[in-house]
Design an enzyme around this catalytic site. Structure first.
Site, PDB file in Angstrom:
ATOM      1  N   HIS A 157      79.303  -0.468  -0.128  1.00  0.00           N
ATOM      2  CA  HIS A 157      79.308  -1.854  -0.591  1.00  0.00           C
ATOM      3  C   HIS A 157      79.523  -2.833   0.561  1.00  0.00           C
ATOM      4  CE1 HIS A 157      81.200  -5.573  -2.132  1.00  0.00           C
ATOM      5  NE2 HIS A 157      80.311  -5.438  -3.090  1.00  0.00           N
TER       6      HIS A 157
ATOM      7  N   ARG B 149      63.958  -4.037  -8.539  1.00  0.00           N
ATOM      8  CA  ARG B 149      64.511  -2.779  -9.027  1.00  0.00           C
ATOM      9  C   ARG B 149      65.516  -3.075 -10.136  1.00  0.00           C
ATOM     10  NH1 ARG B 149      67.969   0.773  -4.966  1.00  0.00           N
ATOM     11  NH2 ARG B 149      69.553  -0.751  -5.549  1.00  0.00           N
TER      12      ARG B 149
ATOM     13  N   GLU C 277      63.912   9.286  -4.727  1.00  0.00           N
ATOM     14  CA  GLU C 277      65.214   9.420  -4.062  1.00  0.00           C
ATOM     15  C   GLU C 277      65.949  10.708  -4.472  1.00  0.00           C
ATOM     16  OE1 GLU C 277      67.515   5.993  -5.235  1.00  0.00           O
ATOM     17  OE2 GLU C 277      66.643   6.015  -7.237  1.00  0.00           O
TER      18      GLU C 277
ATOM     19  N   GLY D  35      63.628   5.927  -1.520  1.00  0.00           N
ATOM     20  CA  GLY D  35      65.028   5.541  -1.273  1.00  0.00           C
ATOM     21  C   GLY D  35      65.647   6.581  -0.377  1.00  0.00           C
ATOM     22  N   SER D  36      65.510   6.383   0.915  1.00  0.00           N
ATOM     23  CA  SER D  36      65.882   7.440   1.866  1.00  0.00           C
ATOM     24  C   SER D  36      67.387   7.701   1.906  1.00  0.00           C
ATOM     25  CB  SER D  36      65.368   7.096   3.269  1.00  0.00           C
ATOM     26  OG  SER D  36      65.832   5.818   3.662  1.00  0.00           O
ATOM     27  N   ASN D  37      68.206   6.734   1.478  1.00  0.00           N
ATOM     28  CA  ASN D  37      69.662   6.941   1.495  1.00  0.00           C
ATOM     29  C   ASN D  37      70.046   8.063   0.522  1.00  0.00           C
ATOM     30  OD1 ASN D  37      69.545   4.586   3.009  1.00  0.00           O
ATOM     31  ND2 ASN D  37      70.042   3.289   1.277  1.00  0.00           N
ATOM     32  N   ASP D  38      69.637   7.883  -0.754  1.00  0.00           N
ATOM     33  CA  ASP D  38      69.974   8.891  -1.763  1.00  0.00           C
ATOM     34  C   ASP D  38      69.219  10.190  -1.523  1.00  0.00           C
ATOM     35  OD1 ASP D  38      71.964   7.798  -3.301  1.00  0.00           O
ATOM     36  OD2 ASP D  38      70.599   6.728  -4.633  1.00  0.00           O
TER      37      ASP D  38
ATOM     38  N   CYS E 134      62.241   1.729   1.058  1.00  0.00           N
ATOM     39  CA  CYS E 134      63.171   0.592   1.030  1.00  0.00           C
ATOM     40  C   CYS E 134      64.589   1.015   1.415  1.00  0.00           C
ATOM     41  CB  CYS E 134      63.175  -0.056  -0.359  1.00  0.00           C
ATOM     42  SG  CYS E 134      63.614   1.063  -1.702  1.00  0.00           S
TER      43      CYS E 134
END
Length: 797
Positions: free
Chosen positions: A420, A584, A685, A706-709, A756
């Site tokens: 966050h 989204r 993701e 969603g490369s983070n997840d 993204c």
């Protein structure tokens, strides 16, 4: 021109911008508008002007020139005491003089004509001063002179004109002329006698034909209050605020993309004798807007006409007559603060120190921030935080945003580049270092520190202030990349200021920020508001009181959610019009939903919310489906009512094709069906999105990676854990192999494929890899757009 210049009085219908020397800039502007815009059914009050010749005639007839010259001969305008004495003497001299009989007769005859025009005995008028200098016609002395409102009757009219003439020698006017080296007797004053609009019974305000904070020219900004507009000038109240999007308004849409209820506790009304008096606004009126939607749209259309005529952004005064219900334009002048269009610029911070840092962590953004450390361990204490300090805490959530907004930098002990604190600090453009272990123990309150995020992945914290340089880079016009560069945005408040970025749209518009910062209430608490009112539980009653305050003016509480979400989405969509904006749907986790007001009443406690009830699984769940439909309604308003057809939608965290079908059925049901120039995208993701990609692409119009997840689920690493971040990131072969499959399959099926996630904003080599694989678009964080474009261009050429 010669014949006109000999006149003492000119009616507004006979005045244009060519007459500034005769009637000053303000009166010339009103005359120009009446002459041009009355033909276009834009209401401009009628009236007449005493010309500069009338003013000079008045001075000569009363032998005032020599007397004024003597009083000013030895004046030191920087000596405020002397300035006050001299100014008072001149003003008394003017007020004790008489307007020549022939001039007075002409004034009163024209006042009689104006009264007959409006079919009133003694019409109420505004007496407005408009200054000019014969050899410097552009020097209008804006805001320097007095205006007298609600003047009625011949005696008061004449005295009002005298008071206007006296204001030509107000203390600040004398000092201004001295500063500008303008001869006091070469200066002249024109006086406009203009019909008063009965805004005391209606409303009034100001229009700007751009956003005043960012300079974004795609909107009309309207401020509105009850009563006469002087109350806005005084700054005593907060006006209602409306934004209208120009492009779709022209196409016939009701494009009021934002409405904010002000705090209109006081207003000015006409005094019985003359002038204005201040009164309270009734509680009932405080809770309603001072303009109808029809009025807002009419004023916006008029403002666009005026801007087009003058070929520059405008600052416009308007009023609504409470007797007749008619709207009027009173004045228009050029807007000067944002006249120069912003160029796309990348700012680079370069630290100049050999000192060793006292703390390290993960760098967020690319800036350097300095200030005094303020350690706050509990969100209940953020009221103690002061602007310009550096926020130091364990971890943040949406409740911390008010402090984060005013911080010069942010330091958290926990987190990762996608936590966050990281996401919000990027949105706000505030440098942050997360995962700075033991920061609250090592740093001390009021300690001067420097937060350096300019060196890539690692964020450094130094004791004291270090030296640094700032360099600016502009993008050459000839840069072309084979992949579209887009931008990620969460906060609607920054969308207008980012509209100048050289991007092909918004690859990710997050609604989470709108939910957490604008709405702040759990959607199910709004949907079930009436049922909850029956509860006798004290905790629930407290929550309902808080909801009542936030949703003031809304009888149906769910409309508050739908309208505020539609407004936030629309701000982003119009900032980048007509380029696509991929919205989204909400992807808050259950712990984040619990943080919203009323959330604890509807949300489960999950051990691992990151892998819990989120994304698609929520949307079709019988316990949440109605809340999801509210999000859909917000998108429909943006697309169909406001005309923002550049909005696409995206489904996050869709675990199986069966889930995808269930969500798409709901979209069809609410009217967000498959259509031309409208895409329904699914996030990629989860490894299942890649393994079953053919089935997902048979359902959806494309994928956004969603490369983070995706990375955390490939490796089983909690992305909020700074401890394990060293093991792998998006550049690992396992991630890249999966991404290759996605890009290849999307191309084969002629489907949209973008990314993204954070990785392209952080790792240049990863962004280059995506381009080589032929990805359609890369969406970057705002602060990385220009630098990444420049760097990619450099390594590819």
């Amino acid at each position: 021109m010669k014949e006109k210049s000999q006149k003492f009085i000119l009616w507004l219908d006979d005045v244009s911008l060519n007459d500034i020397i005769l009637v000053g800039g303000k009166n010339a502007s009103v005359g120009e508008m009446r002459r041009v815009f009355s033909k276009k059914n834009i209401n401009i009050p009628n009236g007449f002007c005493l010309t500069a010749k009338a003013y000079r005639y008045f001075l000569e007839s009363n032998n005032l020139k020599e007397k004024i010259k003597d009083l000013l001969s030895n004046l030191d305008s920087k000596n405020l005491k002397q300035l006050k004495i001299v100014g008072e003497k001149i003003r008394k001299l003017i007020l004790s003089s008489k307007i020549p009989e022939d001039l007075e007769k002409e004034i009163l005859e024209n006042y009689e004509k104006l009264s007959q025009y409006y079919k009133e005995k003694n019409v109420n008028v505004a007496i407005r001063s408009s200054g000019t200098v014969e050899d410097v016609p552009t020097m209008s002395f804006a805001g320097q002179f007095e205006t007298y409102l609600n003047v009625s009757g011949k005696k008061d009219l004449i005295f009002g004109i005298l008071k206007c003439y006296a204001s030509a020698f107000g203390d600040r006017v004398i000092a201004y002329r001295e500063e500008k080296k303008v001869d006091h007797l070469n200066f002249a004053l024109s006086v406009g006698i203009i019909k008063m609009v009965r805004s005391d019974l209606g409303s009034s305000g100001i229009i700007f034909t751009l956003d005043t904070e960012s300079g974004f020219r795609g909107v009309v900004l309207i401020n509105s209050i009850f009563g006469v507009g002087e109350m806005i000038v005084k700054g005593k109240i907060t006006p209602d605020e409306f934004y209208v999007f120009k492009e779709t308004l022209k196409e016939g849409y009701k494009a009021i993309i934002r409405k904010e209820l002000g705090k209109k506790t006081r207003k000015y009304i006409f005094n019985k004798k003359e002038g204005l008096k201040e009164v309270k606004v009734s509680q009932k009126d405080q809770l309603k807007f001072s303009l109808t939607d029809e009025d807002i749209l009419t004023l916006a259309k008029w403002a666009i006409e005026i801007e087009n005529h003058y070929k520059n952004p405008q600052d416009i005064e308007w009023a609504k007559d409470g007797k007749t219900g008619e709207l009027f334009i009173l004045q228009s002048r050029p807007e000067t603060v944002h006249s120069i269009k912003k160029e796309p610029v990348h700012i680079e911070y370069i630290a100049k120190t050999n000192k060793k840092p006292i703390l390290k962590g993960i760098a967020i953004g690319n800036k350097i921030g300095q200030g005094k450390a303020h350690i706050i361990e509990n969100v209940s204490k953020i009221g103690e935080f002061k602007k310009g300090e550096i926020l130091v805490t364990k971890m943040t959530d949406p409740d911390w945003v008010p402090a984060m907004r005013i911080a010069s930098a942010i330091i958290t002990e926990e987190g990762s580049k996608t936590c966050h604190a990281a996401i919000v600090s990027r949105e706000l453009g505030v440098p942050a270092v997360v995962a700075a272990q033991k920061a609250t123990k090592i740093l001390k309150n009021n300690q001067e520190i420097t937060v350096d995020c300019s060196r890539g992945f690692e964020g450094l914290i130094f004791d004291g202030k270090i030296l640094f340089d700032i360099k600016e880079y502009r993008i050459p016009e000839n840069i072309k990349l084979p992949t579209k560069i887009m931008v990620n945005i969460g906060s609607p408040d920054i969308a207008f200021s980012l509209s100048y970025l050289p991007v092909q749209g918004v690859g990710l518009a997050r609604v989470e920020f709108i939910l957490a910062e604008k709405i702040r209430i759990h959607p199910l608490a709004l949907l079930n508001f009436e049922k909850l009112k029956k509860s006798k539980d004290k905790k629930i009653k407290k929550i309902l009181r808080e909801i009542e305050i936030l949703t003031i003016g809304y009888k149906l509480k769910k409309e508050y959610f739908i309208n505020k979400l539609a407004e936030g989405i629309s701000q982003i969509a119009c900032a980048f019009w007509p380029k696509p904006v991929i919205v989204r749907f909400s992807d808050l986790k259950s712990n984040e939903y619990r943080a919203l007001r009323g959330g604890e009443l509807f949300e489960p406690k999950e051990e691992n919310p990151m892998l819990g009830w989120r994304g698609a699984s929520r949307y079709y769940d019988k316990n949440y489906q109605d809340a999801f439909k509210m999000e859909c309604e917000a998108v429909k308003i943006s697309r169909e009512k406001f005309g923002l057809k550049n909005i696409w939608i995206m489904i996050p965290f869709c675990r199986t094709p069966e889930e995808g079908k269930r969500v798409l059925n709901i979209l069809d049901e609410v009217g967000l069906k498959e259509a031309e120039n409208f895409k329904r995208i699914v996030m990629c993701e989860i490894p299942s999105n890649v393994i079953l990609i053919d089935q997902f692409l048979d359902l959806f119009d494309g994928m956004s990676i969603g490369s983070n997840d995706l990375t955390q689920l490939i490796f089983g690493i909690d992305r909020d854990s700074g401890i394990l971040s060293y093991i792998a990131d998006e550049r690992n072969e396992a991630v890249k192999e999966m991404i290759k499959i996605v890009i290849k399959k999307c191309k084969e099926k002629n489907k949209y494929c973008g990314i993204c996630g954070e990785a392209p904003s952080t790792f240049l080599d990863f962004a280059d890899f995506l381009i080589k694989e032929g990805i359609e678009s890369i969406s970057l964080n705002p602060n990385n757009v220009i630098k990444t474009i420049l760097d990619l261009n450099k390594i590819r050429n």
